[in-house]
Design a protein around this motif. Structure first.
Motif, short mmCIF file in Angstrom:
data_model
loop_
_atom_site.label_atom_id
_atom_site.label_comp_id
_atom_site.label_asym_id
_atom_site.label_seq_id
_atom_site.Cartn_x
_atom_site.Cartn_y
_atom_site.Cartn_z
N GLU A 35 -93.35 22.90 37.61
CA GLU A 35 -94.49 23.30 38.45
C GLU A 35 -94.04 23.47 39.90
O GLU A 35 -93.28 22.64 40.41
CB GLU A 35 -95.60 22.24 38.38
N LEU A 36 -94.53 24.54 40.51
CA LEU A 36 -94.16 24.80 41.91
C LEU A 36 -94.74 23.72 42.81
O LEU A 36 -95.94 23.43 42.77
CB LEU A 36 -94.69 26.18 42.34
N VAL A 37 -93.86 23.12 43.61
CA VAL A 37 -94.28 22.06 44.53
C VAL A 37 -94.40 22.60 45.96
O VAL A 37 -95.35 22.33 46.67
CB VAL A 37 -93.26 20.89 44.49
N ARG A 38 -93.41 23.40 46.34
CA ARG A 38 -93.37 23.83 47.73
C ARG A 38 -92.57 25.12 47.87
O ARG A 38 -91.50 25.26 47.28
CB ARG A 38 -92.69 22.74 48.58
N THR A 39 -93.10 26.05 48.62
CA THR A 39 -92.34 27.23 48.99
C THR A 39 -91.74 26.95 50.37
O THR A 39 -92.46 26.88 51.37
CB THR A 39 -93.22 28.49 49.04
N VAL A 40 -90.43 26.74 50.40
CA VAL A 40 -89.77 26.41 51.67
C VAL A 40 -89.56 27.68 52.49
O VAL A 40 -89.76 27.70 53.70
CB VAL A 40 -88.40 25.72 51.41
N THR A 41 -89.15 28.73 51.80
CA THR A 41 -88.88 30.00 52.47
C THR A 41 -89.24 31.13 51.53
O THR A 41 -88.97 31.07 50.34
CB THR A 41 -87.38 30.12 52.82
N ASN A 42 -89.88 32.15 52.09
CA ASN A 42 -90.08 33.39 51.36
C ASN A 42 -90.19 34.48 52.41
O ASN A 42 -91.26 34.77 52.92
CB ASN A 42 -91.34 33.33 50.49
N GLU A 43 -89.03 35.03 52.77
CA GLU A 43 -89.00 35.96 53.90
C GLU A 43 -87.78 36.85 53.82
O GLU A 43 -86.86 36.59 53.05
CB GLU A 43 -88.96 35.16 55.22
N ASN A 44 -87.79 37.87 54.64
CA ASN A 44 -86.62 38.74 54.70
C ASN A 44 -85.62 38.15 55.69
O ASN A 44 -85.98 37.83 56.81
CB ASN A 44 -87.05 40.14 55.14
N LEU A 45 -84.38 37.97 55.22
CA LEU A 45 -83.35 37.36 56.07
C LEU A 45 -82.15 38.31 56.19
O LEU A 45 -81.84 39.03 55.24
CB LEU A 45 -82.88 36.03 55.47
N PRO A 46 -81.47 38.27 57.33
CA PRO A 46 -80.24 39.05 57.47
C PRO A 46 -79.10 38.35 56.73
O PRO A 46 -79.22 37.19 56.34
CB PRO A 46 -79.99 39.04 58.98
N ALA A 47 -77.97 39.04 56.55
CA ALA A 47 -76.80 38.40 55.95
C ALA A 47 -76.39 37.22 56.80
O ALA A 47 -76.45 37.28 58.03
CB ALA A 47 -75.65 39.41 55.86
N GLY A 48 -75.99 36.12 56.16
CA GLY A 48 -75.54 34.97 56.95
C GLY A 48 -75.65 33.67 56.18
O GLY A 48 -75.94 33.64 54.98
N HIS A 49 -75.39 32.61 56.91
CA HIS A 49 -75.48 31.25 56.37
C HIS A 49 -76.77 30.63 56.90
O HIS A 49 -77.06 30.71 58.09
CB HIS A 49 -74.28 30.43 56.84
N PHE A 50 -77.54 30.03 56.01
CA PHE A 50 -78.83 29.46 56.42
C PHE A 50 -78.94 28.02 55.93
O PHE A 50 -78.36 27.66 54.90
CB PHE A 50 -79.98 30.29 55.84
N GLU A 51 -79.70 27.25 56.68
CA GLU A 51 -79.95 25.87 56.26
C GLU A 51 -81.44 25.61 56.42
O GLU A 51 -81.99 25.79 57.51
CB GLU A 51 -79.13 24.91 57.12
N LYS A 52 -82.05 25.21 55.33
CA LYS A 52 -83.49 24.93 55.35
C LYS A 52 -83.71 23.47 55.00
O LYS A 52 -83.00 22.90 54.15
CB LYS A 52 -84.22 25.81 54.32
#
Ligand SMILES: [Ca+2]
Length: 221
Positions: free
Chosen positions: A168-185
């Protein structure tokens, strides 16, 4: 001259002890130590003298009696100089897995000094990624929050979602358009309603284009 003799003996003894204490962990146990050498841990760019904030963290881990903790995931996760980037990011080894004898991690040109808050923060320590990558969250187990890092090689819509063990879905942390790269959420252990969830196994799932990967993690309270 004779009057100064005890003082000279004291100085000699003091510096001998300092060298003995500092030498075991200073030279090569720090990632990219051969790039920054002593300045990784000391305020003086030439090394020696008082330790910077990162050097103080390293020093804390030198346990009396000889057992020493060198570079590690826990040391990598700390932001010693408080500039918003962890020691691991600043040294090009976000997970703290580098060990002496291995090639230096990360892109050396993108490495900064973790003990100097005025050093340039590393925005993209590994350069533009050439492949998708979903890293292990850190810390794990965790309480109350954990960091989830990933690489995407091109700009696209990226979703990072947390599910419970029943799917079951608990949380949407990210749902967006991102550029190429390294990300930390960061997942703060709360669901989409802002309520703290209970201890247990959770799954984080990253989807980006055709990339779709899930990893388990443990929230332990
Ligand atoms: Ca930092």
């Amino acid at each position: 001259m004779r009057k100064n003799l005890p003082f000279i003996i004291f100085l000699f003894a003091f510096f001998s002890v300092t060298i003995l204490i500092s030498r075991p962990w200073r030279p090569s146990q720090i990632p990219n130590g051969n790039k920054f050498s002593c300045s990784t841990c000391h305020l003086d760019p030439n090394g020696g003298g008082p330790r910077n904030l990162f050097g103080q963290e390293v020093e804390k881990r030198v346990v009396a009696g000889g057992t020493q903790e060198f570079w590690s995931p826990s040391l990598a996760a700390i932001d010693s100089d408080g500039d918003g980037k962890t020691n691991g990011q600043e040294l090009g080894d976000p997970n703290g897995i580098w060990r002496p004898g291995q090639p230096n991690p990360g892109a050396l040109s993108a490495v900064t000094n973790p003990g100097d808050p005025n050093s340039t923060a590393v925005e993209n320590f590994a350069g533009v990624p050439t492949s998708y990558r979903l890293l292990n969250n850190y810390p794990n187990p965790f309480n109350p929050s954990t960091t989830i890092a990933f690489d995407i090689p091109q700009s696209e819509n990226v979703s990072l979602k947390i599910f419970n063990i029943n799917g079951e879905l608990v949380r949407t942390v990210t749902n967006e358009n991102l550029p190429a790269g390294h990300f930390e959420k960061i997942w703060d252990g709360k669901n989409d309603n802002g309520n703290e969830v209970s201890s247990g196994i959770y799954i984080y799932r990253l989807t980006a284009g055709k990339f779709d990967r899930s990893v388990r993690m443990v929230l332990m309270k």
